[in-house]
Design an enzyme around this catalytic site. Structure first.
Site, short mmCIF file in Angstrom:
data_model
loop_
_atom_site.label_atom_id
_atom_site.label_comp_id
_atom_site.label_asym_id
_atom_site.label_seq_id
_atom_site.Cartn_x
_atom_site.Cartn_y
_atom_site.Cartn_z
N CYS A 50 48.93 90.45 82.32
CA CYS A 50 49.87 90.63 81.23
C CYS A 50 49.51 91.90 80.48
CB CYS A 50 49.80 89.44 80.29
SG CYS A 50 49.92 87.87 81.16
N ARG A 105 52.78 95.85 83.57
CA ARG A 105 51.71 94.89 83.82
C ARG A 105 52.23 93.47 83.99
NH1 ARG A 105 46.69 97.31 82.23
NH2 ARG A 105 45.72 95.29 82.44
N TRP A 132 53.20 87.96 82.99
CA TRP A 132 53.41 87.70 84.42
C TRP A 132 52.96 86.26 84.63
CZ3 TRP A 132 50.85 86.22 88.85
CH2 TRP A 132 51.40 86.59 90.08
N ASN A 153 45.68 87.07 78.08
CA ASN A 153 45.76 87.55 79.45
C ASN A 153 44.57 86.96 80.19
OD1 ASN A 153 46.10 89.02 81.82
ND2 ASN A 153 45.11 90.84 81.00
N GLY A 154 44.80 86.37 81.36
CA GLY A 154 43.70 85.79 82.11
C GLY A 154 43.99 84.34 82.45
N GLU A 212 50.53 101.53 105.08
CA GLU A 212 50.94 101.86 103.70
C GLU A 212 52.46 102.00 103.61
OE1 GLU A 212 49.72 101.71 100.92
OE2 GLU A 212 50.80 103.10 99.63
N LYS A 244 54.84 99.69 101.20
CA LYS A 244 55.78 100.25 100.21
C LYS A 244 57.16 99.63 100.40
CE LYS A 244 53.66 101.76 97.79
NZ LYS A 244 52.24 101.94 97.90
N GLU A 304 57.24 95.84 99.30
CA GLU A 304 57.17 95.53 97.86
C GLU A 304 58.37 96.08 97.10
OE1 GLU A 304 53.88 97.09 95.52
OE2 GLU A 304 53.76 98.87 96.78
N HIS A 320 50.72 94.83 123.10
CA HIS A 320 50.00 93.56 123.10
C HIS A 320 50.76 92.49 122.31
CE1 HIS A 320 46.61 95.44 125.07
NE2 HIS A 320 46.71 96.44 124.19
N LYS A 325 51.35 95.31 87.90
CA LYS A 325 50.57 96.49 88.25
C LYS A 325 49.07 96.19 88.38
CE LYS A 325 50.15 100.96 88.90
NZ LYS A 325 50.53 101.46 90.22
O1 M6R Z 1 44.53 98.90 90.70
P1 M6R Z 1 44.13 98.76 92.14
O2 M6R Z 1 44.10 100.05 92.86
O3 M6R Z 1 42.84 97.99 92.31
O4 M6R Z 1 45.28 97.87 92.78
C1 M6R Z 1 45.20 97.43 94.10
C2 M6R Z 1 46.52 96.89 94.59
O5 M6R Z 1 46.92 95.80 93.81
C3 M6R Z 1 47.62 97.94 94.56
O6 M6R Z 1 47.28 99.07 95.29
C4 M6R Z 1 48.95 97.35 95.11
O7 M6R Z 1 48.80 97.04 96.46
C5 M6R Z 1 50.10 98.32 94.89
N1 M6R Z 1 51.18 97.67 94.18
C6 M6R Z 1 50.72 98.81 96.15
O8 M6R Z 1 51.73 99.73 95.90
#
Ligand code: M6R
Length: 664
Positions: free
Chosen positions: A4, A29, A106, A132-133, A533, A537, A540, A556, A659
């Site tokens: 959060c 966040r 969140w 938060n937590g 990667e 992208k 998500e 395979h 985030k």
């Molecule tokens: O803050 P961090 O780099 O530790 O975050 C790791 C992942 O949560 C972050 O890279 C996530 O996979 C991204 N949303 C991908 O775009």
């Protein structure tokens, strides 16, 4: 509530606008509900709404404009009693109070409803809390509260903190003059609220950041943290608390980092920090090296578009100051001695998501340059696998936010086994670098969009620097060899900029592919993590099925997925590098095309061998093999973003995500 955004303000200006503005900057966040609590004299007004921040802003505006009737609908009355506070002055109190807290959520514990949104009020209405937590022992605490006759108004773990605080305050007041003074009209120093917070924190298990306000202590916000972020902003005649500096950067760039298990009290002119036992302590003061404009969209429709465009600068900033005049590597801020680095006989890279993909690329470079075995592991798996570590193991923890709980737990596990930990991180003052033996900061500036883009490129750069530094210190590369790679790295910002200039056809392709059912990504060598990667992208952002594969693995199993017209993105290695890699990928390209795939080929300028097999060809400048991911990742970011926009999604705030992932 695990991930959060939290804001607190104590000053002389009306708090509401400042808190809402802070929440807007932290919305990345968490964005499924939001709320504020403002203290105005002895009055506490709370307002909260399910949904994005705009819902809360509308409720607050209605409240301010509509007075008592609207207030009844907009102010939180969940749980009955006087928890709504404010009465017919509700709108006025919101607008005029100079102390406030705000939260953007969140959800996990309890769905994203008005009732479960924060702040939560104590049953007597005097205290409001945001969290938060996860409070892991909340069930036992709730049972205790219910046995004492407290009626819980939400399904959250967080609410119990409000009731516990009120109970501790009541207990303290029996003999404490501090609160009695407040009742007689003179503001309290907040000492009782801080002490109550310490007592509550000592009873909580789990990870938490808590902020609380109390009608008996107007002008005071008390915060606490354990394993969850909280930073102080030091202003002139006003102070701030927030999950990260973005919340207050428009007002001050002076910040104070808080340690583990600390309680902080802020007023307009005071910042007081203690540990959970009440012993005074101080936080590390630092200056934030970016300003408010860095956390604005700057004319772009989405933060993600701006952050993609910022990549040449982010790469250049991360390289700046890291080279000697002779073309070697100087990582002065890495607090590991030459001897420490010479002792390393094994490297583990631990990270999550995009940061993990940067680690996968790093493995190729680090092993090639240093000849030290390097394993890359998802932090969440590493932590519970019992990896073999000792004093000569170097663990590299990569994290943009510096707060990812899986990565934090992995590094703690590594340090318990005496391994040395080097953090690669983008966030000054965050937990992961603070708990590591050494840190190399990336200088991407704030990354607001949930999908990581510029952080990825700068993580790659930092990994290259670590690899070269190790090679140099251990003497496995000659000075001229290091200097040659340094020169190649220095050319990368210009090449990334060149890629960005040619993205229009990729955008057009993205619009065409918006209706596709599934997209596959394949690569070899460093192109394999780039394929992973690219798929992440797309998943998500566009909520589409996407998979990344090592191209050699296709036959395979995964090749069975290919149907007539399935888009397959192929990341082709440089023909000037290991020619065999290039040729093998060329064969894979032909194999998928023969089965009906629509091929989207990312290939180096001048690589004409791939032309006959490419339905769409995306060119990147010629680059040494190991550094190519800095270029080949970029079209994949643009493609995913464009497909998501064409499908009508909010690319900055994809569904179900946040985030900073601050729980395991
Ligand atoms: O803050 P961090 O780099 O530790 O975050 C790791 C992942 O949560 C972050 O890279 C996530 O996979 C991204 N949303 C991908 O775009």
């Amino acid at each position: 509530m695990p991930m959060c955004g939290i804001v607190g303000y104590a000053g002389t200006r009306p708090a509401l606008g400042i808190v809402l503005d802070g929440l807007r900057r932290l919305e990345y966040r968490g964005y499924d509900s939001a709320g504020v609590a403002i203290v105005d004299g002895a009055e506490l007004v709370a307002c909260k709404r399910a949904g994005k921040l705009t819902n809360l802003e509308k409720a607050v505006a209605d409240l301010a404009a509509g007075g008592a009737d609207l207030a009844a609908g907009a102010v939180d009355r969940a749980g009955g009693g006087d928890r709504a506070g404010g009465g017919d002055r509700a709108g006025g109190g919101l607008a005029t109070g100079t102390t406030g807290i705000g939260h953007t959520r969140w959800a996990t514990h309890g769905g994203p409803t008005d009732r479960n949104a924060h702040p939560h009020r104590s049953a007597d209405g005097r205290v409001a809390v945001i969290h938060n937590g996860i409070i892991e022992n909340f069930a036992a605490l709730q049972a205790e509260l219910e046995a004492a006759g407290v009626e819980l108004a939400s399904e959250t773990d967080s609410e119990c903190a409000a009731h516990l605080l009120a109970a501790e305050l009541a207990a303290l007041e029996e003999g404490a003059p501090d609160q009695a003074i407040a009742v007689s009209g003179v503001p309290s120093s907040g000492a009782a609220l801080a002490e109550a917070m310490r007592r509550v924190c000592r009873r909580l298990a789990g990870a938490f950041t808590l902020l609380a306000v109390d009608t008996a202590a107007p002008g005071v916000v008390v915060g606490a943290r354990r394993d969850s972020p909280l930073v102080v902003g030091r202003g002139e005649g006003e102070n701030y608390l927030a999950s990260d500096v973005a919340a207050f950067i428009a007002h001050t760039r002076e910040a104070v980092e808080l340690g583990q298990d600390q309680v902080v009290t802020i007023t307009a002119d005071r910042i007081q920090v203690t540990d959970f036992a009440g012993n005074p302590t101080t936080g590390r003061e630092y200056h934030v090296d970016w300003d408010a404009s860095a956390a604005e969209k700057g004319g772009y429709d989405y933060f993600m578009l701006k952050e993609i465009a910022e990549q040449p600068r982010a790469v250049a900033d991360t390289l700046r100051g890291r080279f000697t005049e002779a073309g070697g590597i100087a990582l002065d801020e890495v607090r590991l001695t030459g001897q420490d680095l010479r002792n390393v006989d094994k490297i583990f890279i631990v990270a999550c998501g995009t940061a993990y993909h940067s680690g996968l690329v790093a493995k190729y470079a680090i092993e090639h340059w240093t000849r030290i075995p390097c394993e890359v592991e998802l932090a969440s798996e590493f932590r519970y696998r019992d990896p073999v570590l000792d004093r000569s193991t170097l663990v590299v923890a990569i994290s943009q936010s510096g707060e990812t709980m899986d990565t934090l737990m992995a590094l703690r596990h590594a340090r318990e086994q005496k391994a040395r930990v080097l953090a690669i991180c983008n966030t000054n003052g965050s937990t992961i670098p603070r708990e590591s033996d050494a840190v190399l900061y990336t200088h991407a500036g704030p990354e607001i969009a949930v999908a990581s883009t510029k952080a990825f490129l700068t993580q790659l750069v930092a990994c290259y620097l670590v690899g070269l530094h190790l090679a140099q210190v251990r003497g496995v590369k000659f000075a001229d060899e290091v200097a040659a790679v340094v020169a190649q790295l220095e050319a990368m910002p210009g090449k990334v900029a060149a890629v960005l200039e040619t993205m229009e056809p990729v955008r057009a392709l993205g619009r065409e592919l918006a209706a596709a059912r599934s997209v596959l990504f394949v690569g070899r060598h460093v192109g394999y993590p780039v394929a992973l990667e690219g798929a992440l992208k797309l998943k998500e952002l566009a909520y589409m099925h996407a998979e990344g594969f090592a191209a050699g693995e296709l036959k395979h199993g995964p090749i069975a997925l290919i149907e007539e017209g399935t888009p397959v993105v192929c990341v082709v290695p440089s023909p000037a590098g290991r020619g065999v890699l290039h040729d093998k990928l060329g064969s894979n390209l032909q194999e998928v095309r023969a089965r009906g795939a629509r091929t989207i080929v990312i290939a180096e300028e001048g690589d004409d061998a791939v032309v006959p097999y490419a339905d769409h060809l995306v060119r990147v400048p010629a680059t040494p093999t190991l550094l190519a991911p800095l270029l080949t990742a970029v079209p994949l970011q643009v493609l995913a973003c464009e497909i998501a926009v064409a499908r009508g999604h909010d690319v900055d705030q994809p569904r179900n995500l946040a985030k900073s992932v601050t729980v395991e």
